[in-house]
Design a protein around this motif. Structure first.
Motif, short mmCIF file in Angstrom:
data_model
loop_
_atom_site.label_atom_id
_atom_site.label_comp_id
_atom_site.label_asym_id
_atom_site.label_seq_id
_atom_site.Cartn_x
_atom_site.Cartn_y
_atom_site.Cartn_z
N GLY A 185 1.35 -1.39 0.31
CA GLY A 185 0.29 -0.14 0.19
C GLY A 185 0.52 1.09 -0.31
O GLY A 185 0.17 2.20 -0.35
N THR A 186 2.54 1.16 0.17
CA THR A 186 3.30 2.60 0.23
C THR A 186 3.81 2.62 -1.12
O THR A 186 4.52 3.92 -1.06
N LEU A 187 3.45 1.81 -1.63
CA LEU A 187 4.30 1.12 -3.21
C LEU A 187 3.26 2.37 -3.89
O LEU A 187 2.40 3.11 -4.02
N SER A 188 4.51 3.56 -4.96
CA SER A 188 3.84 4.88 -5.80
C SER A 188 2.44 3.87 -6.64
O SER A 188 1.78 4.68 -7.23
N GLY A 189 2.00 2.48 -7.14
CA GLY A 189 0.91 2.62 -8.17
C GLY A 189 -0.47 2.44 -7.15
O GLY A 189 -1.11 1.19 -7.87
N ALA A 190 -0.23 2.49 -5.41
CA ALA A 190 -0.75 1.52 -4.85
C ALA A 190 -2.70 2.22 -5.87
O ALA A 190 -3.55 1.35 -5.49
N GLY A 191 -2.54 3.01 -5.37
CA GLY A 191 -3.81 4.31 -6.09
C GLY A 191 -3.88 3.41 -6.93
O GLY A 191 -6.21 3.24 -7.06
N GLU A 192 -2.84 3.26 -8.23
CA GLU A 192 -4.35 3.58 -9.12
C GLU A 192 -4.54 1.55 -9.50
O GLU A 192 -5.51 0.89 -9.89
N ALA A 193 -3.76 1.00 -8.81
CA ALA A 193 -4.20 -0.49 -8.61
C ALA A 193 -5.46 -0.65 -7.82
O ALA A 193 -6.51 -0.91 -8.32
N TYR A 194 -5.74 -0.22 -6.19
CA TYR A 194 -6.78 -0.21 -5.99
C TYR A 194 -8.46 0.05 -6.52
O TYR A 194 -9.47 -0.44 -7.02
N ALA A 259 -7.81 -14.75 -0.10
CA ALA A 259 -8.24 -14.09 -1.40
C ALA A 259 -7.94 -12.55 -1.91
O ALA A 259 -7.21 -12.14 -2.71
N PHE A 260 -8.96 -12.01 -1.23
CA PHE A 260 -8.90 -10.53 -1.35
C PHE A 260 -7.28 -9.31 -0.87
O PHE A 260 -7.06 -8.65 -1.81
N THR A 261 -7.01 -9.34 0.16
CA THR A 261 -5.91 -9.47 0.11
C THR A 261 -4.76 -10.10 -0.29
O THR A 261 -3.60 -9.21 -0.95
N ALA A 262 -4.32 -11.06 -1.07
CA ALA A 262 -3.42 -11.28 -2.35
C ALA A 262 -3.61 -10.08 -2.67
O ALA A 262 -2.79 -10.31 -3.61
N GLY A 263 -4.81 -9.75 -3.79
CA GLY A 263 -5.08 -8.92 -4.59
C GLY A 263 -4.37 -7.52 -4.28
O GLY A 263 -3.51 -6.83 -4.88
N LEU A 264 -4.63 -7.15 -3.07
CA LEU A 264 -3.87 -6.07 -2.10
C LEU A 264 -2.51 -6.12 -2.37
O LEU A 264 -2.17 -5.14 -2.05
N VAL A 265 -1.72 -7.13 -2.30
CA VAL A 265 -0.24 -7.65 -2.46
C VAL A 265 -0.19 -6.96 -3.43
O VAL A 265 0.82 -6.32 -4.16
N ALA A 266 -0.86 -8.38 -4.68
CA ALA A 266 0.03 -7.97 -5.90
C ALA A 266 -0.32 -7.32 -7.30
O ALA A 266 0.60 -6.31 -7.97
N PHE A 267 -1.86 -6.27 -6.85
CA PHE A 267 -2.05 -5.32 -8.13
C PHE A 267 -0.81 -4.41 -7.60
O PHE A 267 -0.41 -3.46 -8.21
N PRO A 268 -0.91 -3.38 -6.25
CA PRO A 268 0.10 -2.85 -6.17
C PRO A 268 1.37 -3.40 -7.07
O PRO A 268 1.68 -1.83 -7.16
N ILE A 269 1.76 -3.86 -6.73
CA ILE A 269 3.06 -4.22 -6.44
C ILE A 269 3.57 -4.61 -7.84
O ILE A 269 4.33 -3.97 -9.48
N LEU A 270 2.24 -5.19 -9.06
CA LEU A 270 1.76 -4.61 -10.67
C LEU A 270 1.83 -3.32 -11.25
O LEU A 270 2.85 -3.24 -11.81
N PHE A 271 1.46 -2.63 -10.56
CA PHE A 271 1.55 -1.22 -10.93
C PHE A 271 2.64 -0.30 -10.84
O PHE A 271 2.62 0.60 -12.20
N THR A 272 2.93 -0.79 -9.55
CA THR A 272 4.52 -0.13 -9.58
C THR A 272 5.73 -0.11 -10.29
O THR A 272 6.20 0.69 -10.87
N ALA A 273 4.86 -1.41 -10.73
CA ALA A 273 6.75 -1.76 -11.93
C ALA A 273 5.68 -1.97 -13.24
O ALA A 273 6.00 -1.78 -14.13
N ASP A 274 4.53 -1.13 -12.78
CA ASP A 274 3.72 -0.75 -14.74
C ASP A 274 3.63 -2.63 -15.65
O ASP A 274 4.07 -2.27 -17.01
N LEU A 275 3.84 -3.28 -14.63
CA LEU A 275 3.03 -4.57 -15.38
C LEU A 275 1.49 -5.37 -15.68
O LEU A 275 1.00 -5.52 -14.16
N THR A 276 0.70 -3.84 -15.88
CA THR A 276 -0.23 -4.30 -15.85
C THR A 276 -0.86 -5.60 -16.85
O THR A 276 -2.13 -5.94 -16.31
#
Ligand code: PHE
Ligand code: NA
Length: 447
Positions: A185-194, A259-276
Motif C-alpha cells: 500500500g505504500t508503493l507508488s502504484g497503489a492508488g491506481e491498483a486499488y 484471497a482479497f488480501t492477496a490481490g491487495l499485495v499483488a496489484f500494487p506491486i504489479l502497477f508500481t512496476a508498470d506490469l498491468t
C-alpha cells in the motif's frame, strides 16, 4: 479396531479447513483470474458464487462427512445406492492427480524463496529465469522435500500432525500476507491498483458475464477445496454438537478475506512496476510478479517473504488432500496410518516426477493434470454431491445440518432449493465450458 481419530478442539477443525482452503488458489490463481477477467467485475461475480454455490456445497460435504464418520469413498458407499455409491472414486482420483502437481508447483515456489534470499529476481529476464530455474534434478528434489513435509505431517495423525501444524501455519499466513499488503500500500502504484481492483465496471460485467461467470464459479470451487472430498474427510473427524453452518461461515469468510488480501499485495506491486498486463497461468507469480519484485525497493527480501508465505499456504492445503487418500486406506482396509501415508505419498511423488523433471514438458503436463483434475473432476464431484443431497438424500442433509442448530427452519429449505436448481444448472454450464476448453487445449497439445 482402534477408535477413529477426531479433532481436539473446534478451533483445530476450523483452522484445518481454513488451511486447506487457503493455498495456491488464493495467492496465485485468484489475482491472475482477476487480471484476466476484468478486475473488479470478476470480484463481484466471485463473491456472489462463493456465497450461493460454494457455501451450499461446503454444507453438503460437511453433512455427509459428519453423518458417516468415514472417508469419501466409504461415506458414499454407506449412504448411496447404485451409481451414487461409487462417486467417492471421483474424489480419490482427483486428489491423487492434484497433489502430484500441486507439490511440483510448491517445489518451484520453494526455489523462488531461495532466489529472493540470495539477492533478487532477474530484471527483464523473468521468463528466461523461470525456464532456467525449474526442471531437472533440482525441481525433483524440491518436489521431494515438499512431499516429505506433507507425509511427515499427515503421518502424525489428525491431532498431533494436522491440527498441531495448522495452528502454526494459518496465523503465520495471515500475518505475513497482511504485512505484505500494508507494505504494498505504500508503493507508488497503489492508488491506481486499488481503483482497478475495487471499482467494478458495469459495462465490462454486462458485456462479458457469460465468460466471467463460469470462470468465477470454477475459482470459487477450487479456492474452497470443494468437489474432492476434503471437507467430507475433515468433517468426518467432528463431533455431533457443532453448528456446521456457523463453522462454514467462518471458513468461507477467512478464505475470501485471504484471497482479497492477496490481490491487495499483488496489484500494487504489479502497477508500481508498470506490469498491468499479467501473463497467463503458471507465469503469473513466477514471471510477472517476480519481474515486478525486481523493480521495486527491497524486492528480493519482499519476494522471499511472499514465496515463503505461498509455500506455507500450499503445505496446509496439500496435507488436506493427502488426508483424503490416506483416510481411505485406514478406514476401508485398517492399514496403519504411517504405512498408508508413506505408500500413497511415495506413489503421488512418483506421479509428479515427470512434471518436475522435464522443464520443457512440465507446462504441458500441468495443462493435462490440471485440466483433468481441477477443471473437470472437481466440478463433476461438486455437481454429483449437489444432485445427491438436493434430490435424493435431502433428509439426511437437513437432519445433519440441524444438529448443533436445532432450528434450521426455512434456512434448510432455502439450502435444498439452491442446490436443486441454480447450483446444478450453473455447475452443468461450468462443466461443459471447462470440458470444451480442456478438449481444445488437448487437441492443441497432442493433435
Ligand atoms: N483450496 C486450495 C487452494 O486454494 C486448493 C485445493 C483444492 C485444496 C482442492 C484441496 C482440494 O489452493
Ligand atoms: Na483457497
Amino acid at each position: 479396531m482402534a477408535q477413529r481419530e477426531s479433532w481436539a478442539t473446534r478451533t483445530g477443525f476450523i483452522l484445518a479447513a481454513v488451511g486447506s482452503a487457503v493455498g495456491l488458489g488464493n495467492v496465485w490463481r485468484f489475482p491472475y483470474q482477476v487480471g484476466e477477467y476484468g478486475g473488479a467485475a470478476f470480484l463481484v461475480f466471485y463473491l456472489l458464487l462463493i456465497a450461493f454455490v460454494g457455501f451450499p456445497v461446503m454444507m453438503v460435504e460437511f453433512a455427509i462427512g459428519r453423518y458417516t464418520d468415514r472417508n469419501p469413498v466409504g461415506a458414499m458407499k454407506q449412504i448411496g445406492s447404485g451409481v451414487w455409491s461409487k462417486i467417492g472414486w471421483v474424489f480419490l482420483v482427483a486428489g491423487f492427480v492434484i497433489l502430484s502437481y500441486y507439490s511440483v508447483v510448491a517445489g518451484w515456489i520453494l526455489q523462488y524463496t531461495v532466489i529472493g534470499l540470495q539477492g533478487n529476481y532477474a530484471a527483464g529476464g523473468a521468463g528466461a529465469q523461470f525456464a532456467a530455474t525449474t526442471g531437472g534434478l533440482t525441481s525433483v528434489l524440491t518436489h521431494a522435500i515438499f512431499m516429505a513435509a506433507v507425509i511427515g505431517i499427515v503421518a502424525f495423525g489428525i491431532q498431533d500432525g494436522i491440527e498441531f501444524s495448522v495452528k502454526l501455519m494459518v496465523p503465520a499466513i495471515l500475518a505475513l500476507l497482511v504485512g505484505l499488503a500494508v507494505y504494498a500500500g505504500t508503493l507508488s502504484g497503489a492508488g491506481e491498483a486499488y481503483a482497478y481492483y475495487l471499482s467494478p465496471d458495469l459495462g465490462t460485467m454486462a458485456a462479458n458475464w457469460t465468460e466471467i461467470l463460469p470462470a468465477a464459479a470454477a475459482q470459487a470451487f477450487f479456492t474452497l477445496s470443494l468437489g474432492m472430498g476434503v471437507m467430507i474427510t475433515y468433517a468426518s473427524y467432528l463431533g455431533e454438537d457443532r453448528n456446521l453452518a456457523k463453522d462454514g461461515v467462518i471458513i468461507v469468510g477467512l478464505d475470501t478475506l485471504i484471497a482479497f488480501t492477496a490481490g491487495l499485495v499483488a496489484f500494487p506491486i504489479l502497477f508500481t512496476a508498470d506490469l498491468t498486463e499479467t501473463t497467463d497461468g503458471p507465469g503469473f507469480i513466477f514471471v510477472s510478479l517476480s519481474e515486478a519484485f525486481s523493480n521495486i525497493p527491497l524486492g528480493g527480501v519482499l519476494g522471499a517473504i511472499f514465496f515463503a508465505t505461498v509455500s506455507i499456504a500450499a503445505l496446509s492445503s496439500a496435507i488436506s488432500i493427502m488426508e483424503v487418500v490416506t483416510s481411505y486406506l485406514i478406514d476401508e482396509y485398517g492399514v496403519d496410518r504411517k504405512v498408508a501415508v508413506g505408500a500413497l505419498g511415495t506413489a503421488i511423488f512418483l506421479l509428479g516426477v515427470p512434471v518436475a523433471y522435464d522443464q520443457s514438458a512440465s507446462l504441458v503436463w500441468l495443462v493435462v493434470y490440471d485440466g483433468i483434475a481441477n477443471q473437470i473432476l472437481l466440478i463433476l464431484g461438486g455437481l454429483l454431491l449437489a444432485i445427491f443431497v438436493g434430490w435424493f438424500a435431502t433428509d439426511l442433509g437437513l437432519e445433519e445440518l440441524d444438529k448443533g442448530v436445532r432450528d434450521l427452519g426455512a434456512w434448510g429449505q432455502a439450502w435444498i432449493w439452491i442446490l436443486r436448481v441454480p447450483v446444478i444448472v450453473l455447475l452443468l454450464v461450468v462443466l461443459w465450458q471447462n470440458a470444451t476448453g480442456v478438449y481444445e487445449s488437448f487437441v492443441g497439445i497432442f493433435g
